[in-house]
Design an enzyme around this catalytic site. Sequence first.
Site, PDB file in Angstrom:
ATOM      1  N   GLU A 114     -51.610  32.010 -49.429  1.00  0.00           N
ATOM      2  CA  GLU A 114     -50.712  31.961 -48.245  1.00  0.00           C
ATOM      3  C   GLU A 114     -49.923  30.682 -48.464  1.00  0.00           C
ATOM      4  OE1 GLU A 114     -53.987  32.764 -45.780  1.00  0.00           O
ATOM      5  OE2 GLU A 114     -53.201  30.902 -44.467  1.00  0.00           O
ATOM      6  N   LYS A 116     -48.233  27.324 -47.224  1.00  0.00           N
ATOM      7  CA  LYS A 116     -48.508  25.996 -46.255  1.00  0.00           C
ATOM      8  C   LYS A 116     -47.490  25.924 -45.410  1.00  0.00           C
ATOM      9  CE  LYS A 116     -51.592  22.039 -45.909  1.00  0.00           C
ATOM     10  NZ  LYS A 116     -50.491  21.125 -45.542  1.00  0.00           N
ATOM     11  N   TYR A 226     -52.283  31.627 -38.795  1.00  0.00           N
ATOM     12  CA  TYR A 226     -52.868  31.871 -40.088  1.00  0.00           C
ATOM     13  C   TYR A 226     -54.390  31.770 -40.005  1.00  0.00           C
ATOM     14  CZ  TYR A 226     -52.285  26.708 -39.627  1.00  0.00           C
ATOM     15  OH  TYR A 226     -52.191  25.547 -39.106  1.00  0.00           O
ATOM     16  N   CYS A 434     -37.684 -15.561 -54.599  1.00  0.00           N
ATOM     17  CA  CYS A 434     -37.747 -16.703 -53.933  1.00  0.00           C
ATOM     18  C   CYS A 434     -38.177 -17.779 -54.816  1.00  0.00           C
ATOM     19  CB  CYS A 434     -38.826 -16.640 -52.794  1.00  0.00           C
ATOM     20  SG  CYS A 434     -39.522 -18.060 -52.197  1.00  0.00           S
ATOM     21  N   CYS A 439     -44.202 -20.873 -51.753  1.00  0.00           N
ATOM     22  CA  CYS A 439     -43.862 -20.023 -50.616  1.00  0.00           C
ATOM     23  C   CYS A 439     -45.476 -19.420 -50.300  1.00  0.00           C
ATOM     24  CB  CYS A 439     -43.078 -18.955 -51.079  1.00  0.00           C
ATOM     25  SG  CYS A 439     -42.919 -17.579 -50.090  1.00  0.00           S
TER      26      CYS A 439
HETATM   27  S1  IVH Z   1     -55.702  26.690 -42.758  1.00  0.00           S
HETATM   28  C1  IVH Z   1     -58.973  26.725 -39.791  1.00  0.00           C
HETATM   29  N1  IVH Z   1     -53.365  27.847 -43.476  1.00  0.00           N
HETATM   30  O1  IVH Z   1     -52.034  22.423 -42.779  1.00  0.00           O
HETATM   31  C2  IVH Z   1     -57.636  26.619 -40.214  1.00  0.00           C
HETATM   32  N2  IVH Z   1     -53.606  25.577 -42.496  1.00  0.00           N
HETATM   33  O2  IVH Z   1     -53.350  20.208 -44.007  1.00  0.00           O
HETATM   34  C3  IVH Z   1     -57.636  25.525 -41.192  1.00  0.00           C
HETATM   35  N3  IVH Z   1     -51.233  24.753 -42.180  1.00  0.00           N
HETATM   36  O3  IVH Z   1     -53.890  21.310 -40.087  1.00  0.00           O
HETATM   37  C4  IVH Z   1     -56.233  25.407 -41.910  1.00  0.00           C
HETATM   38  N4  IVH Z   1     -49.981  26.361 -43.097  1.00  0.00           N
HETATM   39  O4  IVH Z   1     -51.874  22.701 -39.385  1.00  0.00           O
HETATM   40  C5  IVH Z   1     -54.401  26.776 -43.085  1.00  0.00           C
HETATM   41  N5  IVH Z   1     -51.588  28.807 -44.165  1.00  0.00           N
HETATM   42  C6  IVH Z   1     -52.060  27.931 -43.501  1.00  0.00           C
HETATM   43  C7  IVH Z   1     -51.560  26.676 -43.125  1.00  0.00           C
HETATM   44  C8  IVH Z   1     -52.198  25.338 -42.659  1.00  0.00           C
HETATM   45  C9  IVH Z   1     -50.018  25.007 -42.549  1.00  0.00           C
HETATM   46  C10 IVH Z   1     -51.725  23.374 -41.919  1.00  0.00           C
HETATM   47  C11 IVH Z   1     -52.278  23.228 -40.779  1.00  0.00           C
HETATM   48  C12 IVH Z   1     -53.537  22.149 -40.861  1.00  0.00           C
HETATM   49  C13 IVH Z   1     -52.854  21.624 -42.300  1.00  0.00           C
HETATM   50  C14 IVH Z   1     -53.942  20.912 -43.216  1.00  0.00           C
END
Ligand code: IVH
Length: 754
Positions: A114, A116, A226, A434, A439
């Site tokens: 999925e 991020k 998510y 410098c 220094c």
């Molecule tokens: S799963 C229990 N899925 O990325 C959930 N995180 O670097 C654990 N994030 O703190 C995270 N998209 O804020 C998950 N599809 C996604 C996400 C996601 C963005 C963020 C989330 C997390 C951070 C981790």
Amino acid sequence: MDRESARQRLSELRREIAEHDHRYYVLARPTISDAEYDRLYDELLDLERRFPDLVTPDSPSQRVGGAPIEGFRHVRHAVPMLSLEKARTAHELQLFDARVRRALEGEEVAYHVEPKIDGVSISLIYRDGSLQLAATRGDGEVGDDITANARTIRSIPLRLRVERPPALLEVRGEAYMDRAGFAELNRKLREAGEEPFPNARNATAGSLKLLDPRLVAQRPLRAVFYAVVRCEGLEFATHAEALAWLRSAGLATPAFTAVCGSIAEVLDRCRELRERETELPYDIDGAVVKLNRLEHWRRLGLKPKHPAWAIAYKPRDWVEQARTRLVDITVQVGRSGVLTPVAELEPVFLDGSTVSRATLHNADEIERKDIRIGDVVVVEKAGMVIPAVVEPLPEFRTGAERRFRMPDRCPVCGGPVVRGRLSSGEGEEVAWRCDNLDCPAQKARRLEYFCRRAGLDIEGIGGIVADRLIERGLVDDPLDLYELRAEELARLNLGTEEEPRVFGEKNAARVLSALERSRRAPLERWLSALGIPEVGDVTARELAVRHRTLADVAESPWLRAIVRRNALLEERRRLRSRAAPAPDTADREHRGRRVAEITAEIARLERQIGAGGRSPVGPVQAAAVLNFFASPRGRMILQRLAALKIEPQGGAASEESTAAGGPLAGQTYVLTGTLNSMSREQAAQRIRELGGTVTDSVSRRTTALIVGQDPGEAKTRRAAELGVPTMDEAAFLRLISNAGDSPPPPRPAQPELF
Ligand code: IVH
């Protein structure tokens, strides 16, 4: 209308409005016009005005509740909000897969891929189907209660759209601003004479932190979810099922998801996701790969900071950019006095961490790009490289921006600043520096360099400790460390007069024992630590295998031969050059004799140098080493080391393991950053065993730059400038294992595709 029919009509209106909110904000498929929607909404408000006791907390009219608040209540998360482990390369993703499969003992594994989402993490709790709490991540354990603000976000249902809601549901997701909404908000802010937000993420975070929900309601916030982290009264077998149920309950979930049976398939889907990135309404910063079966989540469990059942995938060549404000430009003084402008930024979240400083390379570049203090700028982080300012965005200018000027006095010692040529091993660079060898900043950075891990590994003497040792006059030259007393060091105040914070006895004892150990460090490490111009770790090693002591290096006939050979090559080139004025006969004969003499001497020198004169230590480096030891500081170092009875040992040129004619013969590599599978020294050793050469700096002759974690900025930049290919660790491992099986010839790795 009587009360009973009003109750009925209100309940119908609430359901209908919630339905249209869902179609508009979650599904992005409205089925009525704005005017029709407004009519329903006005009717609801009118009825609620006439029958105030029929107003329920989940009525759409209650999205904006009470008055502004003083501050946010803190809430402890029942399930901590963790961050994700990161994979930078396909190889790292494969390592994750191997770990997962080992833990699940050969069971069938499916992954859920999925996007991020690059927003602001939030957690929602629904009890019996009603939104009860919305919280920010905070430090992961305790966040802010932002329920009143979250209620204004129309893509968050106040009631779950299911017949029999679970008694308790906790979901995690991201609040964000879609691209169009963000642009519109900035337009309005600009119109109102207010400062626009540099990026959607800051705008989202800033909006969620507003203390007046009525203002939040005017911000184009959305949310997408998510993960289900707690659910009482419902069971899901897979993550995909849980997300499907969330959608049916009225919560938005990420688009472009896929369930995959192998990492190869995961990589394909990630590539597709990257290609279609701009079709998504939110910014993304990679992909998240999760195990699909929730039973597997339980079995793998949590590591201290990350769940073991998920990983974020973000390949190195995915250049991450963000916009933020350049608040100031400060000037840093390096080990050799070079002044580097540093961008002080309004903190911005970029590629998994908050960035508040970035490099601007040099003053010329600031001028060339017309970067001004106060500008909104684009900052970039390619892979693990230190963030850099890419360009200013003049459309954000208000007229209050200032141009940067390199100070004409050193910001630390007040000494004169000169503009000079700086030989960087490969060509020359014009830099401001410098000019004062005394220094304190230069001294502190030299001290830090002496103590760094690849130097003499004196842990604890870096940053502010180095600054203070110099400032207090306890150390002037790194060798003064060997005369420090434990009490002096323990009492060193790292804080202020009012709030002292001493270095402490334990730390002092640790430093002293590291210093004691360092007395016996091999010549190679001493040569690295002294900070001799042009000498990096690789050159230090090459020098150390050919010399027994520092005094031998200082007087080295071998280095002299390298310098001399180069001078003769130049002279011969000049003599042969057609550009020289046509000589008369006598002159021609004289020249011919001279060329023959030079050629003979070159041949002799090449026998002395070895490897057909193509030594891994070049003439610039050789001259720098000889000059260093002939300089007052170099002579002082030799004397003091003798007085301190420190006699680093090198030698064993016979150890020379370069396999002439090996599969990497004729190839030159440069290493930067940390490798996971072996130390840099081991990697260099392996290359040499296969007949290749390892050098410290990137030049046109470099076959490839091998890039580990946290690579050096200068080397990566130079490689990019010269078009030298880079190779990540996985590609390097392939290279040495292929070469180990003898040909095929090494191929630089293809850049990782997302
Ligand atoms: S799963 C229990 N899925 O990325 C959930 N995180 O670097 C654990 N994030 O703190 C995270 N998209 O804020 C998950 N599809 C996604 C996400 C996601 C963005 C963020 C989330 C997390 C951070 C981790």
